[in-house]
Design a protein around this motif. Structure first.
Motif, PDB file in Angstrom:
ATOM      1  N   GLU A   1      42.467  36.826  36.616  1.00 40.44           N
ATOM      2  CA  GLU A   1      41.335  37.284  37.423  1.00 40.44           C
ATOM      3  C   GLU A   1      41.398  38.801  37.634  1.00 40.44           C
ATOM      4  OE1 GLU A   1      42.727  33.285  39.191  1.00 40.44           O
ATOM      5  OE2 GLU A   1      43.640  35.156  38.486  1.00 40.44           O
ATOM      6  N   SER A   2      40.235  39.371  37.873  1.00 39.29           N
ATOM      7  CA  SER A   2      40.133  40.785  38.217  1.00 39.29           C
ATOM      8  C   SER A   2      38.868  41.004  39.031  1.00 39.29           C
ATOM      9  CB  SER A   2      40.124  41.655  36.960  1.00 39.29           C
ATOM     10  OG  SER A   2      39.013  41.344  36.147  1.00 39.29           O
ATOM     11  N   GLY A   3      38.777  42.181  39.627  1.00 46.90           N
ATOM     12  CA  GLY A   3      37.564  42.537  40.351  1.00 46.90           C
ATOM     13  C   GLY A   3      37.643  42.448  41.858  1.00 46.90           C
ATOM     14  N   GLY A   4      38.764  41.978  42.371  1.00 45.21           N
ATOM     15  CA  GLY A   4      38.905  41.907  43.819  1.00 45.21           C
ATOM     16  C   GLY A   4      39.051  43.291  44.423  1.00 45.21           C
ATOM     17  N   GLY A   5      39.000  43.335  45.752  1.00 45.15           N
ATOM     18  CA  GLY A   5      39.153  44.609  46.432  1.00 45.15           C
ATOM     19  C   GLY A   5      38.688  44.534  47.858  1.00 45.15           C
TER      20      GLY A   5
END
Length: 122
Positions: free
Chosen positions: A6-10
Motif C-alpha cells: 500500500e501507499s498514499g497514506g499521510g
C-alpha cells in the motif's frame, strides 16, 4: 502467491482527500477480489470496501459510503481507495487484501498488505 504493497497514506485535515493505492505482484491479480480494511488504535479491524475481480461490483461499509470510492486497474495490478470528506474518525491503518470473493468477511482474504497510516486532524 500475491504480494501487496500500500501507499498514499499521510496526514490530512478534516474535509480533505487522500488516494490510497495497493500494488500487487504476480500475474493473477485480475483473478482476485480486493478489499480494504482499517484498524484504529484500540479498536478491532473494520471492513471498508471491496471490489470484484472485474470491478463491476463494489460494496462499502455504512461509515464510508458516499465518501470513499474503490476502483481497480487490472492492467496495472493496482487497486485504489479514493477517500473524500475525511473525518477524524477515519484515522487508522488502512490495509488492502486479496481473496476469492468480494465480501465484508476478513476470513475470505488470504493475502494482506502491511498497511498505510491515515491520520485526519480536526
Amino acid at each position: 502467491q500475491v504480494l501487496l504493497v500500500e501507499s498514499g497514506g499521510g496526514l490530512v485535515q478534516a474535509g480533505g482527500s487522500l488516494r490510497l493505492s495497493c500494488a500487487a505482484s504476480g500475474r493473477t491479480f485480475s483473478s482476485y477480489a480486493m478489499g480494504w480494511f482499517r484498524q484504529a488504535p484500540r479498536k478491532e479491524r473494520e471492513f471498508v470496501a471491496t471490489i470484484s475481480q472485474s470491478g463491476g461490483f463494489t460494496l462499502y461499509s455504512d461509515s464510508v459510503k458516499g465518501r470513499f470510492t474503490v476502483s481497480r486497474d487490472n492492467a496495472k495490478n493496482t487497486v485504489y481507495l479514493q477517500m473524500d470528506s475525511l473525518k477524524p474518525e477515519d484515522t487508522a491503518v488502512y490495509t488492502c487484501a486479496a481473496g476469492p470473493m468480494s465480501t465484508r468477511q476478513a476470513l475470505n482474504y488470504g493475502y494482506w498488505g502491511q498497511g498505510t497510516q491515515v491520520t485526519v486532524s480536526s
